[in-house]
Design a protein around this motif. Structure first.
Motif, short mmCIF file in Angstrom:
data_model
loop_
_atom_site.label_atom_id
_atom_site.label_comp_id
_atom_site.label_asym_id
_atom_site.label_seq_id
_atom_site.Cartn_x
_atom_site.Cartn_y
_atom_site.Cartn_z
N LYS A 50 -8.73 -0.98 -6.56
CA LYS A 50 -8.59 -2.42 -6.39
C LYS A 50 -9.59 -3.10 -7.32
CE LYS A 50 -12.06 -2.74 -2.74
NZ LYS A 50 -12.39 -3.29 -1.42
N ASN A 51 -9.36 -4.37 -7.58
CA ASN A 51 -10.32 -5.13 -8.36
C ASN A 51 -10.19 -6.62 -8.09
OD1 ASN A 51 -12.36 -5.74 -10.15
ND2 ASN A 51 -11.18 -5.36 -11.99
N CYS A 52 -9.21 -7.28 -8.71
CA CYS A 52 -9.20 -8.75 -8.72
C CYS A 52 -8.69 -9.38 -7.43
CB CYS A 52 -8.37 -9.26 -9.89
SG CYS A 52 -6.59 -9.02 -9.67
N ASN A 54 -5.89 -10.71 -7.10
CA ASN A 54 -5.15 -11.92 -7.45
C ASN A 54 -3.96 -11.66 -8.38
OD1 ASN A 54 -6.60 -14.37 -6.29
ND2 ASN A 54 -8.30 -13.25 -7.20
N THR A 55 -3.41 -10.46 -8.35
CA THR A 55 -2.23 -10.13 -9.18
C THR A 55 -2.52 -10.36 -10.67
OG1 THR A 55 -0.97 -11.07 -7.34
CG2 THR A 55 0.29 -10.25 -9.19
N ILE A 56 -3.70 -9.99 -11.10
CA ILE A 56 -4.08 -10.16 -12.50
C ILE A 56 -4.42 -8.84 -13.16
CG2 ILE A 56 -5.81 -11.16 -14.06
CD1 ILE A 56 -6.06 -13.49 -12.09
N CYS A 57 -5.18 -7.98 -12.47
CA CYS A 57 -5.70 -6.78 -13.12
C CYS A 57 -4.75 -5.59 -13.06
CB CYS A 57 -7.04 -6.38 -12.51
SG CYS A 57 -6.91 -5.71 -10.83
N GLY A 58 -3.87 -5.53 -12.06
CA GLY A 58 -2.94 -4.42 -11.94
C GLY A 58 -3.53 -3.15 -11.34
N SER A 59 -4.76 -3.20 -10.84
CA SER A 59 -5.43 -1.98 -10.37
C SER A 59 -4.82 -1.38 -9.12
CB SER A 59 -6.91 -2.27 -10.10
OG SER A 59 -7.58 -2.65 -11.27
N CYS A 60 -4.32 -2.22 -8.22
CA CYS A 60 -3.93 -1.74 -6.89
C CYS A 60 -2.46 -1.37 -6.78
CB CYS A 60 -4.30 -2.78 -5.83
SG CYS A 60 -3.44 -4.36 -6.01
N SER A 61 -1.86 -0.93 -7.86
CA SER A 61 -0.46 -0.51 -7.82
C SER A 61 -0.32 0.78 -7.02
CB SER A 61 0.08 -0.32 -9.24
OG SER A 61 1.47 -0.10 -9.22
N MET A 62 0.67 0.82 -6.15
CA MET A 62 0.94 2.00 -5.31
C MET A 62 2.35 1.86 -4.77
SD MET A 62 -1.49 0.88 -2.08
CE MET A 62 -2.92 0.69 -3.14
N ARG A 63 2.86 2.89 -4.12
CA ARG A 63 4.19 2.81 -3.54
C ARG A 63 4.10 2.29 -2.11
NH1 ARG A 63 7.11 8.21 -6.01
NH2 ARG A 63 8.28 7.13 -7.63
N ALA A 69 4.50 -1.22 -6.21
CA ALA A 69 4.19 -2.65 -6.13
C ALA A 69 2.68 -2.82 -6.11
CB ALA A 69 4.82 -3.27 -4.88
N LEU A 70 2.24 -4.07 -6.23
CA LEU A 70 0.81 -4.38 -6.16
C LEU A 70 0.44 -4.67 -4.71
CD1 LEU A 70 0.32 -6.72 -9.26
CD2 LEU A 70 -0.17 -4.27 -9.08
N ALA A 71 -0.55 -3.96 -4.21
CA ALA A 71 -0.96 -4.14 -2.81
C ALA A 71 -1.52 -5.53 -2.56
CB ALA A 71 -1.98 -3.07 -2.43
N CYS A 72 -2.08 -6.16 -3.60
CA CYS A 72 -2.66 -7.49 -3.42
C CYS A 72 -1.59 -8.58 -3.44
CB CYS A 72 -3.71 -7.78 -4.50
SG CYS A 72 -3.03 -7.93 -6.16
N LYS A 73 -0.38 -8.24 -3.87
CA LYS A 73 0.70 -9.23 -3.95
C LYS A 73 1.60 -9.18 -2.73
CE LYS A 73 4.50 -10.78 -6.89
NZ LYS A 73 5.33 -10.51 -8.09
N GLU A 74 1.87 -7.98 -2.23
CA GLU A 74 2.80 -7.83 -1.11
C GLU A 74 2.08 -8.05 0.21
OE1 GLU A 74 5.83 -7.55 -2.05
OE2 GLU A 74 5.18 -7.29 -4.13
N ASN A 75 2.76 -8.74 1.14
CA ASN A 75 2.13 -8.98 2.44
C ASN A 75 2.91 -8.34 3.57
OD1 ASN A 75 4.22 -10.82 3.38
ND2 ASN A 75 3.32 -12.37 2.04
N VAL A 76 2.30 -8.29 4.72
CA VAL A 76 2.87 -7.59 5.86
C VAL A 76 4.22 -8.18 6.26
CG1 VAL A 76 2.57 -7.10 8.32
CG2 VAL A 76 0.64 -6.84 6.74
#
Length: 338
Positions: A50-52, A54-63, A69-76
């Motif tokens: 993880k990092n930003c 805010n859907t900017i850095c792309g660090s938190c990509s996972m399935r 998808a980006l974990a910081c973009k998708e919500n419950v």
């Protein structure tokens, strides 16, 4: 509400196992918020990037629930709506796993060396000659700059690479992320190596012809870069410069268009002969079609005739209109650069 997070956990050279964590959450909580809470409150050994936030850095990509998808973009809330509703009173479950097509380091962290190496392989930088220090600044018109906007939105999160079916079966294929960046270079008015780039991207199945057009990269890209569309643009540049004798891949595309233009749909009797057999020029290719042809005849699936589809003239007109438009656009682009 309570939600179960079923997380695939693994270390290098070990078998993956699912571990479930239950949290009290709100619909607006992002998946990354939930992973943070699991790590801080329940199991500090859980590994993820993880990092930003805010859907900017792309660090938190996972399935997440089976797609990258980006974990910081998708919500419950959005994830629960994707799940089938069967009236069950059980606690809903969200499944989280590491990205695909890359080896796992630990839990949700993958080794992205192949991702970066393949990006480097397409030389994603403006050419050396164009980077020479000029007497004045490099100038681009707003139109020239706008051609780079979509590809420039790529944050290199790896979601497209993770879901790429072509990459899964062909380790030589550089991947959709690399070719989207490649198209940015092809379209850049400052670059002086367009022709050599196109030759490189045309090589076998390492470049654009390795794409199977499965659309998964477009479907999962969080920034709407549409990598498959960018690959298609490079293919079109190559097709404009090559005839059908250059390679089987190019012959495949040109034959497909010509047969549809002629009959409204593909005459499969002629398709194999013209593409694989190169219109009787490639004897080895023709012989390779023999076993398939025999099986088709034996099962009554080899058509003796070909009936053109209804509206063939309209299909032909549409194809010719697109071809003429693309030709005029290419001429205008060439004139603007000269």
């Amino acid at each position: 509400m309570q939600v179960c997070f079923k997380i695939l956990r693994q270390t290098q050279n070990s078998s993956p196992e699912f571990q479930t964590f239950t949290l009290d959450v709100e619909e607006g909580n992002t998946i990354l918020d939930c992973l943070n809470r699991i790590k801080w409150e329940q199991d500090g050994s859980l590994a993820f990037r993880k990092n930003c936030r805010n859907t900017i850095c792309g660090s938190c990509s996972m399935r997440i629930n089976g797609r990258s998808a980006l974990a910081c973009k998708e919500n419950v809330g959005a994830e629960l709506k994707r799940l089938p509703t069967n009236g069950s009173s059980e606690i809903p479950e969200i499944t989280i796993a590491p990205m695909g097509n890359m080896p796992v380091v630990k839990d949700l962290v993958v080794d992205m060396r192949s991702f970066w190496d393949n990006l480097e392989a397409v030389d994603p930088y403006v050419s050396t000659g164009a980077r020479a220090i000029p007497e004045r600044e490099f100038l681009q018109t707003p139109e020239e700059r706008s051609r780079l906007d979509q590809m420039g939105n790529c944050i290199l999160c790896g979601a497209c690479y993770s879901e790429c079916n072509a990459r899964e079966v062909n380790s030589d294929f550089v991947g959709p992320h690399a070719l989207a960046k490649a198209q940015r270079m092809v379209a850049d008015s400052r670059d002086s190596q367009k022709e050599s780039r196109l030759e490189k991207y045309n090589e076998g199945t390492k470049g654009v012809w390795g794409c199977t057009r499965c659309l998964m990269c477009n479907a999962v890209c969080p920034m709407e870069v549409a990598p498959m569309d960018q690959i298609g643009k490079i293919k079109q540049e190559i097709l404009e410069r090559k005839d059908d004798q250059a390679s089987r891949q190019i012959r495949h595309r040109k034959t497909l268009i010509n047969l549809v233009k002629r009959g409204g749909w593909v005459d499969e009797r002629m398709f194999g002969i013209q593409v694989v057999g190169n219109s009787f020029r490639d004897i080895k290719g023709l012989l390779s079609l023999g076993p398939l042809g025999v099986r088709m005849i034996a099962r009554g699936k080899f058509p003796l005739g070909f009936d053109r589809s209804e509206g063939t003239a309209q299909v032909r007109s549409l194809i010719e209109s697109v071809q003429n438009f693309e030709s005029e656009t290419s001429k205008e682009d060439a004139a603007s650069k000269s």
